[in-house]
Design a protein around this motif. Structure first.
Motif, mmCIF file in Angstrom:
data_model
loop_
_atom_site.group_PDB
_atom_site.id
_atom_site.type_symbol
_atom_site.label_atom_id
_atom_site.label_comp_id
_atom_site.label_asym_id
_atom_site.label_seq_id
_atom_site.Cartn_x
_atom_site.Cartn_y
_atom_site.Cartn_z
ATOM 1 N N TYR A 1 0.839 -1.198 0.000
ATOM 2 C CA TYR A 1 0.000 0.000 0.000
ATOM 3 C C TYR A 1 0.871 1.245 0.000
ATOM 4 N N GLU A 2 0.556 2.180 -0.894
ATOM 5 C CA GLU A 2 1.282 3.444 -0.994
ATOM 6 C C GLU A 2 0.460 4.555 -0.370
ATOM 7 N N GLY A 3 1.158 5.526 0.224
ATOM 8 C CA GLY A 3 0.508 6.678 0.816
ATOM 9 C C GLY A 3 1.444 7.331 1.816
ATOM 10 N N PRO A 4 0.889 8.137 2.739
ATOM 11 C CA PRO A 4 1.722 8.779 3.761
ATOM 12 C C PRO A 4 2.474 7.738 4.601
ATOM 13 N N GLU A 5 3.486 8.201 5.315
ATOM 14 C CA GLU A 5 4.282 7.293 6.146
ATOM 15 C C GLU A 5 3.377 6.510 7.101
ATOM 16 N N ILE A 6 3.589 5.210 7.163
ATOM 17 C CA ILE A 6 2.809 4.351 8.054
ATOM 18 C C ILE A 6 3.543 4.272 9.393
ATOM 19 N N LYS A 7 2.853 4.709 10.450
ATOM 20 C CA LYS A 7 3.437 4.679 11.788
ATOM 21 C C LYS A 7 2.863 3.536 12.620
ATOM 22 N N THR A 8 1.549 3.289 12.457
ATOM 23 C CA THR A 8 0.910 2.192 13.188
ATOM 24 C C THR A 8 -0.011 1.416 12.257
ATOM 25 N N ILE A 9 -0.069 0.136 12.495
ATOM 26 C CA ILE A 9 -1.058 -0.712 11.822
ATOM 27 C C ILE A 9 -1.705 -1.568 12.896
ATOM 28 N N GLU A 10 -3.019 -1.439 12.973
ATOM 29 C CA GLU A 10 -3.790 -2.257 13.905
ATOM 30 C C GLU A 10 -4.357 -3.421 13.112
ATOM 31 N N VAL A 11 -4.028 -4.617 13.533
ATOM 32 C CA VAL A 11 -4.438 -5.823 12.821
ATOM 33 C C VAL A 11 -5.535 -6.509 13.632
ATOM 34 N N GLY A 12 -6.660 -6.765 12.977
ATOM 35 C CA GLY A 12 -7.783 -7.417 13.634
ATOM 36 C C GLY A 12 -7.616 -8.919 13.714
ATOM 37 N N LYS A 13 -8.617 -9.552 14.240
ATOM 38 C CA LYS A 13 -8.654 -11.010 14.346
ATOM 39 C C LYS A 13 -8.811 -11.602 12.952
#
Length: 145
Positions: A48-60
């Motif tokens: 995925y491209e876009g602004p800098e990724i700082k956090t990713i919350e991953v669901g179940k």
């Protein structure tokens, strides 16, 4: 009397052993889930491209259909913004993402068909997202309620 005490002792020992095995299994499950979240997060960062990724919350990871016949999927939130939710990312049996999911039209990130191998998880925080339907963090943004 001695027989009853012996049987009770065996029952207690069996319960202790079962409890220890259960704790061992739950620790393995937690470790496996953490590894799955890492794989999914790396895939998102590299696809995925876009602004800098700082956090990713991953669901179940959800299994669909009878005995998984409908496949498996997971949802993620990038940088804690509801508009950046990506839902229904297909996941194989080894927790490797296989297909992109759906997202809001105003999502800041777009899927790229190529893997950007130069991107890593060095500065990305991975969080377990419980996927609560009415997440309190988004109350102030009326567009998404």
């Amino acid at each position: 009397m001695a027989i009853i005490k012996g049987v009770e002792h065996l029952r207690i020992e069996r319960q202790k052993r079962q409890k220890a095995e259960s704790i061992k299994e739950s620790k393995k499950e937690v470790r496996d889930q953490a590894e799955a979240r890492q794989k999914i997060t790396l895939w998102v960062v590299q696809h995925y491209e876009g602004p800098e990724i700082k956090t990713i919350e991953v669901g179940k990871i959800y299994t669909h259909g009878i005995l998984g016949s409908g496949g498996r999927s997971v949802s993620v939130i990038i940088n804690a913004k509801k508009q950046n939710i990506i839902e229904g990312i297909s996941v194989d049996e080894d927790d490797n993402p296989t297909d992109p999911g759906g997202s809001f039209d105003d999502n800041e990130y777009s899927y790229t068909g190529k893997t950007m191998k130069n991107k890593t998880l060095d500065s990305v925080k991975v969080i377990y997202w419980e996927g609560k339907q009415h997440d309190e963090r988004y109350r102030s943004d009326s567009r998404y309620q």
